[in-house]
Design a protein around this motif. Structure first.
Motif, PDB file in Angstrom:
ATOM      1  N   MET A 133       9.339  -1.950  -2.292  1.00  0.00           N
ATOM      2  CA  MET A 133       8.591  -0.884  -1.618  1.00  0.00           C
ATOM      3  C   MET A 133       7.831  -1.460  -0.428  1.00  0.00           C
ATOM      4  N   PRO A 134       7.468  -0.629   0.541  1.00  0.00           N
ATOM      5  CA  PRO A 134       6.735  -1.162   1.700  1.00  0.00           C
ATOM      6  C   PRO A 134       5.381  -1.750   1.289  1.00  0.00           C
ATOM      7  N   ALA A 135       5.009  -2.840   1.965  1.00  0.00           N
ATOM      8  CA  ALA A 135       3.796  -3.585   1.599  1.00  0.00           C
ATOM      9  C   ALA A 135       2.549  -2.708   1.627  1.00  0.00           C
ATOM     10  N   TRP A 136       2.463  -1.846   2.627  1.00  0.00           N
ATOM     11  CA  TRP A 136       1.224  -1.075   2.814  1.00  0.00           C
ATOM     12  C   TRP A 136       0.953  -0.120   1.655  1.00  0.00           C
ATOM     13  N   LEU A 137       2.006   0.161   0.859  1.00  0.00           N
ATOM     14  CA  LEU A 137       1.828   1.097  -0.249  1.00  0.00           C
ATOM     15  C   LEU A 137       0.846   0.538  -1.289  1.00  0.00           C
ATOM     16  N   ALA A 138       0.608  -0.786  -1.229  1.00  0.00           N
ATOM     17  CA  ALA A 138      -0.370  -1.405  -2.126  1.00  0.00           C
ATOM     18  C   ALA A 138      -1.753  -0.801  -1.928  1.00  0.00           C
ATOM     19  N   VAL A 139      -1.948  -0.140  -0.807  1.00  0.00           N
ATOM     20  CA  VAL A 139      -3.263   0.435  -0.530  1.00  0.00           C
ATOM     21  C   VAL A 139      -3.630   1.489  -1.579  1.00  0.00           C
ATOM     22  N   THR A 199      -1.554  -7.406  -4.777  1.00  0.00           N
ATOM     23  CA  THR A 199      -0.592  -6.357  -5.102  1.00  0.00           C
ATOM     24  C   THR A 199       0.535  -6.215  -4.082  1.00  0.00           C
ATOM     25  N   VAL A 200       0.293  -6.710  -2.862  1.00  0.00           N
ATOM     26  CA  VAL A 200       1.370  -6.616  -1.861  1.00  0.00           C
ATOM     27  C   VAL A 200       2.648  -7.325  -2.333  1.00  0.00           C
ATOM     28  N   PRO A 201       2.547  -8.551  -2.894  1.00  0.00           N
ATOM     29  CA  PRO A 201       3.783  -9.197  -3.384  1.00  0.00           C
ATOM     30  C   PRO A 201       4.503  -8.353  -4.445  1.00  0.00           C
ATOM     31  N   LEU A 202       3.714  -7.672  -5.307  1.00  0.00           N
ATOM     32  CA  LEU A 202       4.327  -6.830  -6.336  1.00  0.00           C
ATOM     33  C   LEU A 202       5.111  -5.686  -5.681  1.00  0.00           C
ATOM     34  N   MET A 203       4.504  -5.130  -4.640  1.00  0.00           N
ATOM     35  CA  MET A 203       5.143  -4.013  -3.931  1.00  0.00           C
ATOM     36  C   MET A 203       6.452  -4.465  -3.296  1.00  0.00           C
ATOM     37  N   THR A 204       6.376  -5.572  -2.552  1.00  0.00           N
ATOM     38  CA  THR A 204       7.590  -6.033  -1.870  1.00  0.00           C
ATOM     39  C   THR A 204       8.656  -6.432  -2.886  1.00  0.00           C
ATOM     40  N   ALA A 205       8.210  -7.030  -4.019  1.00  0.00           N
ATOM     41  CA  ALA A 205       9.168  -7.412  -5.045  1.00  0.00           C
ATOM     42  C   ALA A 205       9.864  -6.182  -5.611  1.00  0.00           C
ATOM     43  N   ALA A 206       9.124  -5.064  -5.654  1.00  0.00           N
ATOM     44  CA  ALA A 206       9.700  -3.834  -6.189  1.00  0.00           C
ATOM     45  C   ALA A 206      10.491  -3.086  -5.118  1.00  0.00           C
TER      46      ALA A 206
END
Lengths: 298, 234
Positions: free
Chosen positions: A62-68, A53-60
């Motif tokens: 948003m900060p990577a950690w938000l995948a948490v 999910t981190v790649p999805l977050m960065t692609a959107a």
């Protein structure tokens, strides 16, 4: 002095992660008297969820950690499913021993299931960066961001959890069920719902632990939760299993023992010392550091 | 209000209750007396759903309690003060009382009930922040009763409220039960102290190894030779 401080911070960072995981063990034990051996594997579930999910977050953007947030939801769901599918039916029909064996089985099942998923497979996956690198200088040592975040976030999460169990209705219900199930039922508390919420929260915490752990050690593999979970379990037992502050304290103690052994004695002896500490604690206080040997009151 | 008909309960192969029928009418104080192991506590546990019944019916105001989830029975106005108090030892007195009002959503009502309970049991009001596990036996009994009153129930099940208490405290607890009865609460009382139970009850049932052997007005039973010999030590 510099080395001492550095070791202290590393110990606190490790300890925070252990504490978050130990909370899951201790909360579940407190409420259903079950050592959930699959709990360590929830970290692995959280780790892989972050990987995907981190790649999805960065692609959107948003900060990577938000995948948490997604990882917490996934881990909570897995925890709830494990309870519903495996533990609850076994608890109803069997003994504590059958439940324990089921927990060991669930652990192996999750690890093997993960391997069988093509996107995961048997080889480790290396995670990208979750937090900005670098850090700031405190008292002559460099305190990197990951260490700082890990300690601060864990402290805040644990404080919130404490307030939750003390002040909210659901938190109080959990304490009641853990203390006296039949009295809790007489109060109108649904034991099943309370147990499910406990699994959800305990498993959700392991997702936060996964974020912090993988941020530092970016290798994610299917058995990553085994030793990590075992050490967190040691922390929970050392602190007093079933007692929330005990898990926090136990986690920090184990983290510090590990980091000081690595720095000052020998890094290959860390696990030996962790278990040695457990044995010493249990010899002196069989119920754990904060545990009380309460005789059953009739 | 409560009507039990031909109730059977077993623990595995052991038949604890072998077909009992009893009735508690609105506003009545009824006791269930009998020796240790006669099935008194099992009867109360079955009413509250803590123990499943094999057969028979338990009807509270037309509702079948056997078909009600145990944790929902309190919503029907039936509260249970269990044997051995079962207060939450690691919680404070006030937290215990608040748990008693777990099903009450209206905060103002909870406050009112709390005041009412502190009024009934001034000793609890002096110890709101004390951990329940550190209370004396008598105080724990008061706490257990106060906790059960937090929902303002219409009916109370009281299981051995005098157990392990000094004679002075037993008297105090019994006068409180009398007071609750006078307030109009329907009560089913289980007691080993048959003499005191009969003295405050309207009616009573005598339970013997899972069966009801006698029943009648409390006054009649108090003067019955068989009851006097078996349970009143006379």
């Amino acid at each position: 002095m510099g080395e001492f401080l550095q070791t202290l911070f590393v110990g606190l960072r490790l300890g925070s992660v252990y504490a978050l995981i130990a909370l899951g063990y201790t909360m579940v034990y407190g409420i259903v008297r079950l050592i959930n051996f699959a709990h360590g594997d929830f970290i692995m579930v959280g780790g892989y969820t972050l990987i995907f999910t981190v790649p999805l977050m960065t692609a959107a953007g948003m900060p990577a950690w938000l995948a948490v947030v997604i990882a917490i939801a996934v881990c909570a769901l897995v925890g709830v499913l494990v309870e519903l599918i495996a533990y609850r039916p076994v608890r109803r029909k069997g003994t504590n021993m059958t439940a324990l064996i089921t927990a060991v089985a669930m652990s192996l099942f999750l690890e093997n299931l993960a391997q069988a998923i093509p996107a995961i497979g048997p080889n480790p996956i290396i995670a990208g960066q979750f937090f900005a690198s670098g850090g700031f200088r405190v008292a002559g040592v460099t305190l990197d961001y990951i260490t700082t975040y890990t300690i601060v976030v864990s402290a805040v999460v644990m404080l919130l959890l404490y307030v939750f169990t003390q002040k909210t209705k659901m938190g109080r219900a959990m304490r009641c069920v853990s203390e006296d199930k039949s009295a809790a039922i007489l109060m109108g508390i649904s034991v099943n719902k309370t147990v499910l919420s406990t699994f959800a929260i305990g498993s959700g915490l392991s997702a936060i632990a996964a974020l912090m752990y993988v941020a530092q050690y970016p290798k994610v593999y299917t058995t990553m939760g085994s030793l990590l979970g075992l050490k967190a379990f040691v922390a929970a037992v050392a602190g007093g299993i079933g007692i929330v502050p005990g898990a926090m304290l136990g986690g920090v103690v184990i983290g510090l023992v590990e980091s000081f052994t690595t720095s000052y004695i020998n890094s290959s002896l860390t696990d030996t010392f962790v278990f040695l500490i457990l044995i010493i604690v249990l010899l002196i206080k069989p119920a754990g550091i904060l545990g009380k040997n309460v005789g059953e009151k009739v | 209000m409560l009507k039990i008909d031909d109730l059977h309960v077993s623990y595995g192969a052991v038949r604890a209750i072998k077909g009992i029928s009893l009735e508690v009418n609105d506003g009545e104080l009824v006791s269930l007396i009998g020796a240790n192991g006669a099935g008194k506590t099992t009867t109360l546990h079955t009413i509250s759903g803590l123990v499943p019944a094999q057969s028979g019916s338990i009807i509270l105001d037309g509702k079948d309690l056997r078909k009600t989830a145990p944790e929902r029975i309190i919503e029907l106005g039936l509260a249970h003060v269990p044997e051995g108090r079962h207060v939450f030892a690691r919680m404070t007195v006030e937290e215990n009382l608040l748990m008693g009002a777990y099903i009450v959503r209206d905060k103002a009502r909870v406050r009112r009930q709390l005041e009412m309970v502190y009024g009934h049991f001034p000793r609890l009001a002096e110890r709101t922040r004390q951990l329940a596990g550190t209370l004396s036996g008598g105080e724990q009994q008061m706490l257990a009763m106060g906790r059960a009153l937090m929902t303002a129930p219409r009916m109370l099940l009281l299981d051995e409220p005098s157990m392990g208490l000094s004679p002075l405290l037993v008297k105090e607890i019994f006068s409180m039960i009398k007071g609750l009865h006078a307030d109009g609460i329907t009560i089913l009382l289980v007691e080993q102290n048959a003499k005191m139970a009969l003295a405050i009850s309207d009616r009573a049932y005598v339970l013997e190894t899972g069966r009801i052997s006698m029943s009648g007005s409390a006054q009649d039973l108090l003067h019955d030779d068989k009851v006097r010999r078996a349970y009143l030590g006379a």
